[in-house]
Design a protein around this motif. Structure first.
Motif, PDB file in Angstrom:
ATOM      1  N   ARG A   1       0.836  -1.204   0.000  1.00 24.35           N
ATOM      2  CA  ARG A   1       0.000   0.000   0.000  1.00 24.35           C
ATOM      3  C   ARG A   1       0.872   1.256   0.000  1.00 24.35           C
ATOM      4  O   ARG A   1       0.587   2.225  -0.710  1.00 24.35           O
ATOM      5  N   SER A   2       1.925   1.218   0.825  1.00 24.14           N
ATOM      6  CA  SER A   2       2.829   2.364   0.888  1.00 24.14           C
ATOM      7  C   SER A   2       3.521   2.583  -0.456  1.00 24.14           C
ATOM      8  O   SER A   2       3.653   3.716  -0.922  1.00 24.14           O
ATOM      9  N   ARG A   3       3.935   1.496  -1.087  1.00 21.63           N
ATOM     10  CA  ARG A   3       4.586   1.600  -2.387  1.00 21.63           C
ATOM     11  C   ARG A   3       3.628   2.200  -3.421  1.00 21.63           C
ATOM     12  O   ARG A   3       3.989   3.107  -4.182  1.00 21.63           O
ATOM     13  N   VAL A   4       2.380   1.725  -3.421  1.00 21.78           N
ATOM     14  CA  VAL A   4       1.376   2.255  -4.358  1.00 21.78           C
ATOM     15  C   VAL A   4       1.130   3.730  -4.067  1.00 21.78           C
ATOM     16  O   VAL A   4       1.047   4.555  -4.995  1.00 21.78           O
ATOM     17  N   GLU A   5       1.016   4.072  -2.786  1.00 25.37           N
ATOM     18  CA  GLU A   5       0.769   5.470  -2.404  1.00 25.37           C
ATOM     19  C   GLU A   5       1.955   6.346  -2.817  1.00 25.37           C
ATOM     20  O   GLU A   5       1.759   7.460  -3.328  1.00 25.37           O
ATOM     21  N   ILE A   6       3.158   5.841  -2.607  1.00 27.34           N
ATOM     22  CA  ILE A   6       4.350   6.599  -3.022  1.00 27.34           C
ATOM     23  C   ILE A   6       4.361   6.792  -4.529  1.00 27.34           C
ATOM     24  O   ILE A   6       4.670   7.877  -5.031  1.00 27.34           O
ATOM     25  N   GLU A   7       3.999   5.735  -5.242  1.00 31.06           N
ATOM     26  CA  GLU A   7       3.954   5.822  -6.720  1.00 31.06           C
ATOM     27  C   GLU A   7       2.925   6.859  -7.154  1.00 31.06           C
ATOM     28  O   GLU A   7       3.180   7.660  -8.054  1.00 31.06           O
ATOM     29  N   ARG A   8       1.775   6.862  -6.510  1.00 30.38           N
ATOM     30  CA  ARG A   8       0.737   7.858  -6.834  1.00 30.38           C
ATOM     31  C   ARG A   8       1.223   9.275  -6.560  1.00 30.38           C
ATOM     32  O   ARG A   8       1.016  10.179  -7.363  1.00 30.38           O
ATOM     33  N   GLU A   9       1.822   9.417  -5.386  1.00 25.92           N
ATOM     34  CA  GLU A   9       2.332  10.740  -5.021  1.00 25.92           C
ATOM     35  C   GLU A   9       3.426  11.183  -6.002  1.00 25.92           C
ATOM     36  O   GLU A   9       3.489  12.350  -6.383  1.00 25.92           O
ATOM     37  N   LYS A  10       4.260  10.241  -6.423  1.00 27.95           N
ATOM     38  CA  LYS A  10       5.319  10.550  -7.377  1.00 27.95           C
ATOM     39  C   LYS A  10       4.715  10.998  -8.707  1.00 27.95           C
ATOM     40  O   LYS A  10       5.132  12.008  -9.290  1.00 27.95           O
ATOM     41  N   GLU A  11       3.702  10.230  -9.178  1.00 31.77           N
ATOM     42  CA  GLU A  11       3.046  10.595 -10.437  1.00 31.77           C
ATOM     43  C   GLU A  11       2.345  11.950 -10.311  1.00 31.77           C
ATOM     44  O   GLU A  11       2.380  12.768 -11.231  1.00 31.77           O
ATOM     45  N   LYS A  12       1.728  12.173  -9.152  1.00 33.19           N
ATOM     46  CA  LYS A  12       1.042  13.434  -8.913  1.00 33.19           C
ATOM     47  C   LYS A  12       2.053  14.587  -8.928  1.00 33.19           C
ATOM     48  O   LYS A  12       1.810  15.639  -9.533  1.00 33.19           O
ATOM     49  N   ALA A  13       3.203  14.369  -8.266  1.00 31.08           N
ATOM     50  CA  ALA A  13       4.240  15.400  -8.225  1.00 31.08           C
ATOM     51  C   ALA A  13       4.800  15.651  -9.628  1.00 31.08           C
ATOM     52  O   ALA A  13       5.011  16.799 -10.029  1.00 31.08           O
ATOM     53  N   GLU A  14       5.020  14.564 -10.381  1.00 30.88           N
ATOM     54  CA  GLU A  14       5.518  14.721 -11.752  1.00 30.88           C
ATOM     55  C   GLU A  14       4.517  15.490 -12.602  1.00 30.88           C
ATOM     56  O   GLU A  14       4.889  16.360 -13.388  1.00 30.88           O
ATOM     57  N   SER A  15       3.265  15.145 -12.428  1.00 32.45           N
ATOM     58  CA  SER A  15       2.211  15.834 -13.182  1.00 32.45           C
ATOM     59  C   SER A  15       2.184  17.310 -12.817  1.00 32.45           C
ATOM     60  O   SER A  15       2.045  18.181 -13.693  1.00 32.45           O
ATOM     61  N   GLU A  16       2.310  17.563 -11.519  1.00 30.62           N
ATOM     62  CA  GLU A  16       2.302  18.955 -11.049  1.00 30.62           C
ATOM     63  C   GLU A  16       3.510  19.709 -11.603  1.00 30.62           C
ATOM     64  O   GLU A  16       3.389  20.860 -12.046  1.00 30.62           O
ATOM     65  N   VAL A  17       4.660  19.058 -11.594  1.00 23.32           N
ATOM     66  CA  VAL A  17       5.871  19.685 -12.122  1.00 23.32           C
ATOM     67  C   VAL A  17       5.695  19.954 -13.617  1.00 23.32           C
ATOM     68  O   VAL A  17       6.040  21.032 -14.120  1.00 23.32           O
ATOM     69  N   LYS A  18       5.145  18.988 -14.343  1.00 26.51           N
ATOM     70  CA  LYS A  18       4.913  19.172 -15.780  1.00 26.51           C
ATOM     71  C   LYS A  18       3.981  20.354 -16.030  1.00 26.51           C
ATOM     72  O   LYS A  18       4.215  21.169 -16.916  1.00 26.51           O
ATOM     73  N   LYS A  19       2.934  20.410 -15.203  1.00 27.46           N
ATOM     74  CA  LYS A  19       1.978  21.501 -15.370  1.00 27.46           C
ATOM     75  C   LYS A  19       2.653  22.848 -15.121  1.00 27.46           C
ATOM     76  O   LYS A  19       2.456  23.812 -15.875  1.00 27.46           O
TER      77      LYS A  19
END
Length: 161
Positions: free
Chosen positions: A107-125
């Protein structure tokens, strides 16, 4: 004469003694024998009862020894069963904790992956927004925002790959 009187007295005394003996035997022999037989039977019964009680006591002692041995054996068996059950429960708890930790880590790994994707998306934006602002300033004109975003996303996609 003196001797004859004495002889007759002795004979008379003997006859009296024999008669007395028959009278005593006739009247006292049976009751005395009965008392003696009763006493003998009582003693024999007491001896027999003592032997019976001794045998019963020995049987009881052997039975108590057997029961004591059985109870000790059962006690050891119960302790071993409880020990095995405790070990099984302990192992189940450990296994369950391991499963829970694996699930929690996943669960932590999935949550970290989500947060990473969210951060990447935010950075891209933010990069897109900054690029848009910079390109507007650089060109001093306003480009269609949708077109400009598409161009920047393509650029980022090419650079990110």
């Amino acid at each position: 004469m003196n001797l004859s009187v004495q002889l007759s007295t002795i004979i008379f005394t003997m006859i009296n003694f024999i008669i007395l003996l028959f009278i005593l035997k006739h009247f006292f022999s049976k009751p005395l024998n009965k008392i003696m037989d009763d006493r003998k039977d009582g003693i024999n019964k007491s001896i027999k009862n003592a032997k019976d009680n001794e045998e019963k006591a020995e049987i009881s002692r052997k039975e108590e020894d057997r029961l004591l041995h059985e109870s000790k054996t059962k006690g050891r068996k119960i302790v071993e069963e409880y020990k095995a059950n405790a070990q099984n429960i302990s192992q189940e708890i450990i296994d369950e904790a391991k499963k829970e930790s694996i699930i929690l880590m996943e669960r932590s790994r999935v949550e970290i992956e989500r947060e990473k994707e969210k951060a990447e998306s935010e950075v891209k934006k933010q990069v897109i927004d900054l690029s848009l602002i910079l390109s507007e300033k650089a060109l001093e004109q306003h480009i269609d925002e949708k077109e400009h975003r598409r161009l920047i996303e393509d650029f980022i996609f090419k650079v990110g790959s």
